[in-house]
Design a protein around this motif. Sequence first.
Motif, PDB file in Angstrom:
ATOM      1  N   ASN A 118      18.381   5.481  20.044  1.00 27.82           N
ATOM      2  CA  ASN A 118      19.071   4.702  19.176  1.00 27.82           C
ATOM      3  C   ASN A 118      19.613   3.592  19.271  1.00 27.82           C
ATOM      4  OD1 ASN A 118      20.361   4.816  16.559  1.00 27.82           O
ATOM      5  ND2 ASN A 118      21.592   6.255  17.207  1.00 27.82           N
ATOM      6  N   GLU A 150      19.398   0.153  17.760  1.00 29.62           N
ATOM      7  CA  GLU A 150      19.908  -0.326  16.655  1.00 29.62           C
ATOM      8  C   GLU A 150      21.412   0.419  16.644  1.00 29.62           C
ATOM      9  OE1 GLU A 150      18.524  -2.394  15.206  1.00 29.62           O
ATOM     10  OE2 GLU A 150      16.790  -2.061  15.991  1.00 29.62           O
ATOM     11  N   ASP A 151      22.215   1.849  16.353  1.00 34.10           N
ATOM     12  CA  ASP A 151      23.333   1.402  16.801  1.00 34.10           C
ATOM     13  C   ASP A 151      24.072   1.058  18.269  1.00 34.10           C
ATOM     14  OD1 ASP A 151      22.871   2.853  14.584  1.00 34.10           O
ATOM     15  OD2 ASP A 151      23.345   4.823  15.567  1.00 34.10           O
ATOM     16  N   TYR A 152      23.437   0.786  19.536  1.00 33.31           N
ATOM     17  CA  TYR A 152      23.892  -0.085  20.272  1.00 33.31           C
ATOM     18  C   TYR A 152      24.302  -0.984  20.365  1.00 33.31           C
ATOM     19  CZ  TYR A 152      24.286  -1.751  25.012  1.00 33.31           C
ATOM     20  OH  TYR A 152      24.445  -2.312  25.886  1.00 33.31           O
ATOM     21  N   ALA A 158      24.460  -2.816  17.570  1.00 36.25           N
ATOM     22  CA  ALA A 158      25.316  -3.338  16.555  1.00 36.25           C
ATOM     23  C   ALA A 158      27.352  -3.193  16.939  1.00 36.25           C
ATOM     24  CB  ALA A 158      25.951  -2.360  15.261  1.00 36.25           C
ATOM     25  N   SER A 159      27.377  -2.362  17.799  1.00 35.34           N
ATOM     26  CA  SER A 159      28.090  -1.935  18.629  1.00 35.34           C
ATOM     27  C   SER A 159      28.550  -2.866  19.751  1.00 35.34           C
ATOM     28  CB  SER A 159      28.690  -0.356  19.000  1.00 35.34           C
ATOM     29  OG  SER A 159      27.696  -0.468  20.632  1.00 35.34           O
ATOM     30  N   LYS A 199      29.319  -5.540  17.577  1.00 35.99           N
ATOM     31  CA  LYS A 199      31.032  -5.707  17.557  1.00 35.99           C
ATOM     32  C   LYS A 199      32.268  -5.879  18.816  1.00 35.99           C
ATOM     33  CE  LYS A 199      34.558  -2.851  15.703  1.00 35.99           C
ATOM     34  NZ  LYS A 199      34.463  -0.663  15.005  1.00 35.99           N
TER      35      LYS A 199
END
Length: 688
Positions: free
Chosen positions: A477, A479-481, A483-484, A487
């Motif tokens: 996963n 892509e989620d990493y 994004a975070s 951020k």
Amino acid sequence: MGTSTTVDLSVECVGMLERLMLAQAQECVFENTIAKGSTPGVCAKISRQVGLYYEEALAALSVASLKDHFDKGWIAHVQLKAALFYAEACYRYSLELHEKEEIAEEIARLKSGSSMLSEVKKSSRGAAAQLLDAISKLEANINRNLDRAVKENDRVYLMRVPSPSSLPPLPAFSMVKIMPMNEVLDASKEKMFASLVPDSSAKALSRYTEMVDDIIRTQAEKLQQGSELTRVRLKEMDLPDSILSLEGNFMLPTDLKEDVEAVQISGGPAGLAAELQQLMDLRRVNHELLVQTEELLQKEATEDAQFRSQFGTRWTRPQSSTLTKNLQDRLNRFAANLKQASDSDARIERSVRDHSALMSILDRRPIESALPALARPIMSLDANEDAIVGALKQSLRQLETLGAQRAGLEDMLKEMKRKDDVLPKLMTSTGSYEDLFRKEIAKYDPIREDIAQNIEAQEHLLLQIQAQNEEFSAVFNLEDYKASREKCYKQIQAAIAKYREIKENINEGLKFYVTLQDAITNIKQQCSDFVMTRNIQCREMIEDVQRQMAGLSFQDRKNTGSYSYPAVNQPHQRSSSQPPSDPQNVPHPRSQTSYYQPPEQSTVPAYAHPPSPYTTSQQPPPYHIPAPGAPYPPPQAQHPTGQEYGQPAYPGWRGPYYNAHGQQPGSLPRPPYTIPGPYPPHQGYYKQ
């Protein structure tokens, strides 16, 4: 050559030129030694040898056969150079002696150098201007150090200075030598015509060099493009950062990491509390100073009102409010500035509280620990995560190997060009140059094939890595990493920006309070001086009023023919039951010579009293109330505390020297009027 030689080829002239060139070479060494910052002892030895070489050249120029052959400017030049470098050696050697505290020899060496320069300047006609300027500068340095050394010896060391003639010679060290002429003129080791190339061969060599340079440039560009393509593709796939994140090795962007380190070095958000406390302490100190200053003026005004009420029209000095208007206005402005600064401090404290959670990330050490981690999936269907990661790592290692091969191929290209010496073949070739060119250029074909294979293998490997990375991203996963992580980067950037803003406001506040404290201290001193002057005037006016009242009492007793004393609790009531009908007929105490005789006014300027800064003229305040929006009022220039002498302290003031009362023996008033004590009236020593 017999007797047909000219003077410039004589043994004497050649020997003189040899000494002159040695001196010039040694002088170059001396200049280099100075530029490198060598010790004074080393510079002194080299400089002395320069002077010796010039002295030898001067001696050679002075012989009969050369004296009239060379221009007199050359003789003056060499003579000045010899003296200059002797004095330079004395100067440098004296610096070393000063460090060893050998003051006596230091003075003797400096005197020797100074006398040499003074003597040689007498025969400086025809010398270059820059040489004379160098001598003047050196002479100034020597004389300055000589004066300093003489003063130190007279005050501290008290050593006997030896005569310059009794000193040992200065040490010298030669850094140049003569080249043996047999080595210079030996032709057996030199191929005299090795650099001569026929015109056709030279043109062919130029063309061949262009062909080789084109091959080298083209292949080097291919290698650089391959390396750049690899870097861009890996950056797009976030490799190898994602693999490092999985292993716990987090990396911040370089510029962001430098900003965080700068914040942490300055104390970080945790250090803002101490700076805010310092801000509050300075504000409290300023407030206390302001209150103390206002209390000084208020106390003086209260005492003045009490005496004015007690003595009535006899209390003729100006009211305090008319004299302190300018001071009160300035204090009011300071109070307004302090109030506005207090509001700014409150906003800063509120900003720190509101953004403490945001800025807390900057206190994490190391800052990488605040970054999110790339975790393995909680549930796995086929448990092949390790295999995916292992295959991706293996491909990255192969890509790194190809990059190392490219670096080696580029070095091989440069080495082949350096060893490519085709000139002998061109000069011995009997055929066409084109056939020779094709044969020589063919030497570069193998390395060009290796470069092509490397680029092709890299393209294939990058496609393989792209497929493996897509599988890795799907399993973990990614892509989620990403994004975070982005951020978190933005949070760190926002925390840095807010910290810098608060830090800048605090620094501005500290600067404001320090400047305001100086200004309030200044005006407090002015108020203290004002109060002290008013107290002196108060005591003098009390004495004057008592004299007036004593004079009136004496006149009343004279009219009634008897003495009657007023009650103790009513000192201001007249003893006569009939007050004068016309106040103009009452004799003023100043007209009674038995009680008071004003002395003649002295014209001596020394008895003039200083002016007071407490006039009502408007002075520019050191601070003004700025427009809303600025965190602190901008400080302005402070008021000077000094006074100019020669004018009264303020209108109506009479000091003890200027226009003073002349106290005559026997003129003291009778009871119940007493002499006032040395203390101010408000302390209870003067009562009704």
